[in-house]
Design a protein around this motif. Structure first.
Motif, mmCIF file in Angstrom:
data_model
loop_
_atom_site.group_PDB
_atom_site.id
_atom_site.type_symbol
_atom_site.label_atom_id
_atom_site.label_comp_id
_atom_site.label_asym_id
_atom_site.label_seq_id
_atom_site.Cartn_x
_atom_site.Cartn_y
_atom_site.Cartn_z
ATOM 1 N N MET A 1 0.779 -1.465 -0.029
ATOM 2 C CA MET A 1 0.134 0.212 0.022
ATOM 3 C C MET A 1 0.916 1.176 -0.201
ATOM 4 O O MET A 1 1.926 1.294 0.789
ATOM 5 N N SER A 2 0.506 2.380 -0.756
ATOM 6 C CA SER A 2 1.278 3.555 -0.692
ATOM 7 C C SER A 2 1.141 4.313 0.801
ATOM 8 O O SER A 2 0.311 3.825 1.508
ATOM 9 N N GLU A 3 2.013 5.123 0.965
ATOM 10 C CA GLU A 3 1.875 5.838 2.036
ATOM 11 C C GLU A 3 0.601 6.419 2.460
ATOM 12 O O GLU A 3 -0.014 7.101 1.445
ATOM 13 N N PHE A 4 0.488 6.772 3.637
ATOM 14 C CA PHE A 4 -0.982 7.235 4.026
ATOM 15 C C PHE A 4 -0.844 8.968 3.532
ATOM 16 O O PHE A 4 0.056 9.510 3.942
ATOM 17 N N LEU A 5 -1.898 9.203 2.997
ATOM 18 C CA LEU A 5 -2.173 10.679 2.613
ATOM 19 C C LEU A 5 -3.083 11.156 3.491
ATOM 20 O O LEU A 5 -4.183 11.042 3.433
ATOM 21 N N PRO A 6 -2.548 12.084 4.523
ATOM 22 C CA PRO A 6 -3.644 12.635 5.262
ATOM 23 C C PRO A 6 -4.478 13.705 4.738
ATOM 24 O O PRO A 6 -4.367 14.104 3.527
ATOM 25 N N PHE A 7 -5.693 14.029 5.475
ATOM 26 C CA PHE A 7 -6.676 15.031 4.928
ATOM 27 C C PHE A 7 -6.040 16.336 4.935
ATOM 28 O O PHE A 7 -6.357 17.206 4.063
ATOM 29 N N SER A 8 -5.146 16.710 5.535
ATOM 30 C CA SER A 8 -4.401 18.093 5.726
ATOM 31 C C SER A 8 -3.332 18.099 6.437
ATOM 32 O O SER A 8 -3.116 17.125 7.458
#
Ligand SMILES: *Cc1c(COP(=O)(O)O)cnc(C)c1O
Length: 386
Positions: free
Chosen positions: A1-8
């Motif tokens: 899985m790719s790195e977590f992309l946060p909401f902000s």
């Protein structure tokens, strides 16, 4: 899985870090010269000859502004249900009653027609909230306020920089406007806020009440000619002042604010283009010639065309490492406000339907083009697998 992309995510550079370190080494870390400088530069940015008063949160700023306008027990304050609890809780701090009203579907902003219906002899203030950074219909709101002799305090936590009829939010005819520098807002000081007003009576009262009801602030005490130990308490004030550590960040964030806004607008237009053929209602643009702060990018799932629920949609994105949020859980849905304002879901049909189908997708200045393409691809996947 790719790195977590946060909401902000905030965008903090070496300038902020150097300024904070300079403050830490200076020996003066609470309210002082840096806060004064930040206030001065902020007032110049807003324009129109306003005064700017730094505080430790927008919540504190809203509380001070209402207090300065004399809001107290028995008064009613009209606010949109589609907002964060801070807009309403400050009304309660003063023993007054928030009166919740519905919003306009297209903009998520307070509906001027509902304001007029909610006015009673007890109404004292209207608090419009510029949702996601799009200006409310201030022309109509200010006209209603004038007609009924009401005050207006703008909750501009999302609206920096935002314009209405080419004027910066903060420089209009309202009694006060309050901005937030919370970590996820369009500029940040970690925690912080700014009250902006053109009325010296409001400014003077806020200045006194933000620091214990003392008639001079601590910095003046150490620089003025009167004995440094002397001060007078003229009211039971609060402890809402901003530190120079926070202001150090603010000074540099403010200088980058226009560039941040341009980046956000560009990303918003990119999202609008890439998502246009999906069963989604996308956020509107500002009126021609005006600025939308693009604090949030709220999308609405078209209930009849989308097979998965809003909650399943958010779970699917989360499973593939994309952080989303919901703005807002309207006040009338929260147990405290529902009971204490004695309201039902049926009174706010627009806000309720927006809430049930809304998702705020990642939008922040540090996002890359490939982050954005990844969000779009995963939205497409989530919608098609429904
Ligand atoms: C963030 C926010 C606030 C509160 O701001 P703080 O600086 O965290 O106190 C108030 N109103 C709205 C609409 C907000 O989004």
């Amino acid at each position: 899985m790719s790195e977590f992309l946060p909401f902000s995510l905030p965008e903090i550079d070496q300038n902020e870090i150097d300024e904070v370190v300079d403050t830490l080494r200076s020996g003066w870390i609470t309210t002082g010269a840096k806060t004064k400088q930040f206030e001065k530069e902020f007032a110049e940015f807003i324009g129109g000859g306003v005064e700017a008063l730094a505080v430790n949160s927008a919540t504190a700023g809203l509380h001070l502004a209402l207090e300065a306008l004399g809001v107290s027990c028995g008064d009613e304050v009209i606010i949109p249900t589609y907002t964060f609890t801070a807009t309403a809780e400050v009304v309660r701090y003063l023993g007054a009653t928030p009166v919740l009203v519905d919003v306009i579907e297209r903009t998520f902003n307070i509906d001027p027609n509902t304001i007029e219906n909610a006015i009673t002899p007890k109404t004292k203030v209207i608090i419009p909230v510029h949702f996601a950074g799009l200006a409310c219909d201030m022309g109509r709101i200010l006209a209603i306020a004038k007609k009924y002799g009401l005050k207006v305090v703008e909750d501009a936590a999302h609206a920096l920089p935002t314009t209405y009829c080419q004027k910066m939010i903060g420089s209009l005819e309202s009694d006060a406007t309050v901005f937030s520098f919370y970590a996820n807002k369009t500029m940040t000081t970690g925690e912080g806020g700014m009250i902006v007003t053109r009325h010296s009576t409001v400014a003077d009262r806020c200045k006194i009440m933000r620091l214990h009801g003392i008639s001079k602030d601590a910095f003046d005490r150490y620089s003025a000619k009167t004995p440094s130990w002397f001060y007078e308490v003229v009211a039971p004030g609060y402890k809402y002042n901003m530190t120079d550590i926070a202001a150090s960040m603010g000074i540099h964030q403010l200088r980058k604010l226009s560039a941040f806004q341009e980046k956000r607008e560009q990303m918003a237009q990119e999202y609008k283009f890439l998502l246009k053929d999906l069963p989604l209602i996308l956020p509107v643009d500002a009126n021609d010639g005006d600025i939308h702060a693009r604090h949030l990018f709220p999308i609405i799932l078209k209930g009849d065309e989308v097979k998965i629920s809003r909650d399943e949609f958010i779970s699917k994105l989360s499973e593939v490492g994309i952080g989303c949020s919901v703005h807002f859980i309207p006040l009338h849905v929260h147990p405290y406000w529902k009971e204490s304002c004695n309201v039902t879901v049926g009174e706010f049909p627009v806000a309720q339907s927006l809430y049930e189908n809304e998702v705020s997708i990642p939008l922040f200045t540090r996002m890359t083009k490939s982050d954005q393409l990844r969000v779009v691809a995963e939205i497409k996947a989530a919608l098609s697998h429904g």
